[in-house]
Write an enzyme that holds these catalytic residues in place. Structure first.
Site, PDB file in Angstrom:
ATOM      1  N   GLN A 218      47.551  78.563  31.797  1.00  0.00           N
ATOM      2  CA  GLN A 218      46.422  78.058  32.578  1.00  0.00           C
ATOM      3  C   GLN A 218      45.801  79.197  33.380  1.00  0.00           C
ATOM      4  OE1 GLN A 218      45.214  75.009  32.242  1.00  0.00           O
ATOM      5  NE2 GLN A 218      43.621  75.253  33.771  1.00  0.00           N
TER       6      GLN A 218
ATOM      7  N   LYS B 205      46.780  67.695  30.701  1.00  0.00           N
ATOM      8  CA  LYS B 205      47.081  68.193  29.354  1.00  0.00           C
ATOM      9  C   LYS B 205      48.446  67.658  28.895  1.00  0.00           C
ATOM     10  CE  LYS B 205      44.094  72.187  30.000  1.00  0.00           C
ATOM     11  NZ  LYS B 205      43.930  73.608  30.320  1.00  0.00           N
TER      12      LYS B 205
ATOM     13  N   ASP C 274      44.071  77.831  22.868  1.00  0.00           N
ATOM     14  CA  ASP C 274      42.924  78.016  23.763  1.00  0.00           C
ATOM     15  C   ASP C 274      41.810  78.800  23.068  1.00  0.00           C
ATOM     16  OD1 ASP C 274      42.861  76.937  26.344  1.00  0.00           O
ATOM     17  OD2 ASP C 274      44.267  78.427  27.139  1.00  0.00           O
TER      18      ASP C 274
HETATM   19  N1  GUN Z   1      41.118  77.185  33.177  1.00  0.00           N
HETATM   20  C1  GUN Z   1      39.952  76.482  33.130  1.00  0.00           C
HETATM   21  N2  GUN Z   1      39.708  76.062  31.865  1.00  0.00           N
HETATM   22  C2  GUN Z   1      40.729  76.508  31.114  1.00  0.00           C
HETATM   23  C3  GUN Z   1      41.033  76.387  29.714  1.00  0.00           C
HETATM   24  O1  GUN Z   1      40.306  75.785  28.918  1.00  0.00           O
HETATM   25  N3  GUN Z   1      42.199  76.984  29.328  1.00  0.00           N
HETATM   26  C4  GUN Z   1      42.995  77.667  30.178  1.00  0.00           C
HETATM   27  N4  GUN Z   1      44.101  78.233  29.685  1.00  0.00           N
HETATM   28  N5  GUN Z   1      42.736  77.804  31.470  1.00  0.00           N
HETATM   29  C5  GUN Z   1      41.613  77.216  31.929  1.00  0.00           C
END
Ligand code: GUN
Length: 293
Positions: free
Chosen positions: A97, A53, A120
């Site tokens: 995350q 990311k 998100d």
């Molecule tokens: N863990 C797995 N996929 C995601 C996501 O799309 N966003 C976040 N914040 N955590 C994750």
């Protein structure tokens, strides 16, 4: 190979080019879109997602802030950090995350993020907007990416039976909510660990979407001839024949399912790159929104 390959990476690269134009326009107005990613603990899969990311932000010339905290971080400290980022004008998007360690209340953490920075799309305000079909919120990146990718390949789900395997807040539930909306018009079934006779359900799918997080769980006998298959899974399995001793596979037994499906996403380079680019897209949208306030 019977199935058409749904190459998320290629669609994501095209979307990235459009984003670059919007980012340049924002920069002309003095705004550099910024994404803050918080990771608590050092789960290897999470570390690798967070790294991707941050790199995607940098590749697009966006501001990227990665905050790495130890696994024993107190909930209060995390809430305080989120509060600071909510007030930081350089940060347009905030992401924690998931999963977070068990001593932290994930609901409290998500609710603490300013909904206008919740790129998100996990905040109850944004989930609510998605469910009632109201514009102006953020859509969760993985299901959003799957929908955009299917559209990019001309796969219309209207009137079709979409079977979603997995009911997580990250993939399954928002996927179902998105595709059942008026105007998208899929008929959606959501299956989960307590579903009786899962195979009887998946065999009915015109479009089968898996977000269950189990390696090679969807086998060819579970897939109808000619179905479209999207795989949101990324599961680490041991493989002594690779230099690292492991590799990532999807939820779908790709090699066998591809012989029955009419179209299928690979892992890697399928849903994963779409997730990342839709997160970038949400962050650019958040930055554009900040100009209107
Ligand atoms: N863990 C797995 N996929 C995601 C996501 O799309 N966003 C976040 N914040 N955590 C994750």
């Amino acid at each position: 190979m019977g199935a058409r390959l749904l190459e998320g990476k290629e669609v994501a690269d095209r979307i990235g080019k459009d984003l670059a134009v919007r980012i340049a326009a924002l920069k002309e107005k003095g705004v550099v879109p910024g994404l803050a990613v918080i990771i608590v603990g050092d789960d290897p899969a999470s570390v690798s997602y967070v790294t991707m990311k941050g790199k995607a932000c940098q590749d697009l010339g966006m501001y990227s802030l990665t905050v790495r905290e130890p696994a024993d971080l107190r909930e209060e400290a995390l809430l305080h950090l989120i509060d600071e980022l909510n007030r930081d004008p350089k940060v347009h998007g905030i992401l924690v995350q998931l999963p977070v360690p068990g001593h932290i209340d994930v609901g409290k953490v998500i609710a603490a993020i300013d909904p206008k920075k919740d790129v998100d799309g996990f905040h109850p305000t944004n989930v609510g907007k998605m469910l009632i079909g109201e514009d102006g919120g953020f859509l969760p990146a993985t299901p959003y990416g799957i929908h955009v990718m299917l559209s990019a390949y001309g796969i219309d789900v209207a009137g079709k039976h979409v079977v979603v395997v997995g009911r997580s807040n990250i993939v399954g539930k928002p996927m179902a909510a998105m595709l059942m909306q008026k105007g998208i018009d899929a008929t959606v079934t959501v299956c989960h660990s307590r579903t009786r006779d899962l195979k009887a359900m998946t065999l009915q799918a015109d479009v089968l979407i898996s977000g269950i997080g189990k390696a090679l769980f969807i086998t060819a006998d579970m897939v109808k001839e000619g179905a479209v298959v999207a795989d949101a899974g990324s599961n680490r399995i041991d493989d002594p024949s690779t230099p690292k001793g492991y590799r990532f596979v999807g939820d779908v037994d790709f090699d066998n399912v591809k012989e029955k499906a009419s179209a299928i996403t690979p892992v890697p380079k399928g849903v994963g790159p779409m997730t990342i680019v839709m997160l970038m897209s949400n962050t650019v949208l958040a930055a554009e929104g900040s100009l209107e306030r």
